[in-house]
Design a protein around this motif. Sequence first.
Motif, PDB file in Angstrom:
ATOM      1  N   HIS A   3      -9.110  43.235   7.834  1.00  0.00           N
ATOM      2  CA  HIS A   3      -8.697  42.243   8.827  1.00  0.00           C
ATOM      3  C   HIS A   3      -7.516  41.457   8.263  1.00  0.00           C
ATOM      4  N   LEU A   5      -3.203  40.053   8.683  1.00  0.00           N
ATOM      5  CA  LEU A   5      -2.048  39.743   9.515  1.00  0.00           C
ATOM      6  C   LEU A   5      -0.889  39.340   8.623  1.00  0.00           C
ATOM      7  N   ARG A  66      -4.956  33.990  13.607  1.00  0.00           N
ATOM      8  CA  ARG A  66      -3.843  34.491  14.426  1.00  0.00           C
ATOM      9  C   ARG A  66      -3.498  33.505  15.540  1.00  0.00           C
ATOM     10  N   PRO A  78       0.039  41.995  13.418  1.00  0.00           N
ATOM     11  CA  PRO A  78      -1.183  42.532  12.827  1.00  0.00           C
ATOM     12  C   PRO A  78      -0.899  43.373  11.581  1.00  0.00           C
TER      13      PRO A  78
END
Length: 171
Positions: A3, A5, A66, A78
């Motif tokens: 996960h 970004l 985010r 992402p």
Amino acid sequence: MTHALTVDAGAQVRDLRAADHLLHSLAAELALPEAAFGCTHLVRGDGARVVLSFTFASESLLRTARERLSAGDHDVSPGLPDAVGRAVLYPGVASLAGTVTVADVLARSAIDRVTVLGGSGAPAPEARLVTREHVRPLWQAGVLVLSAMPAVGGTLVPFEVPDPTPCCAAH
């Protein structure tokens, strides 16, 4: 952890010191848990700059980060920009202050391996590392590696110094 970004602050972040500062500021605003990773990545080319990445343990933390980061003046995308980030925030970084042994580095933090520039093999577990409160390991093939170099009194220091002299400073 998958996960992740990337945060691109554009031309305002051209060096590692500015990137470290922004990364710490954003992490504080987000109240990141200790399990999160915050890294810097060099982007080369015409718009040379440094971008940031954050990696989270859960999808919900990623979504929250985010949303909050996208509300700011940063371009958020992402995933990771590359696989070779320089870790600034990582589990255990706060425990790496002062002088610690290599064994302590490996036991207390997310760092997987310590190497010594110009050395053959891994340093002894009891080798002392003078951290200068600036420990920036690099991701190498999915492993977090701290490069160190020999220092005074048989100690080691992280290869990256906290306050580097700018190029051509004496000219």
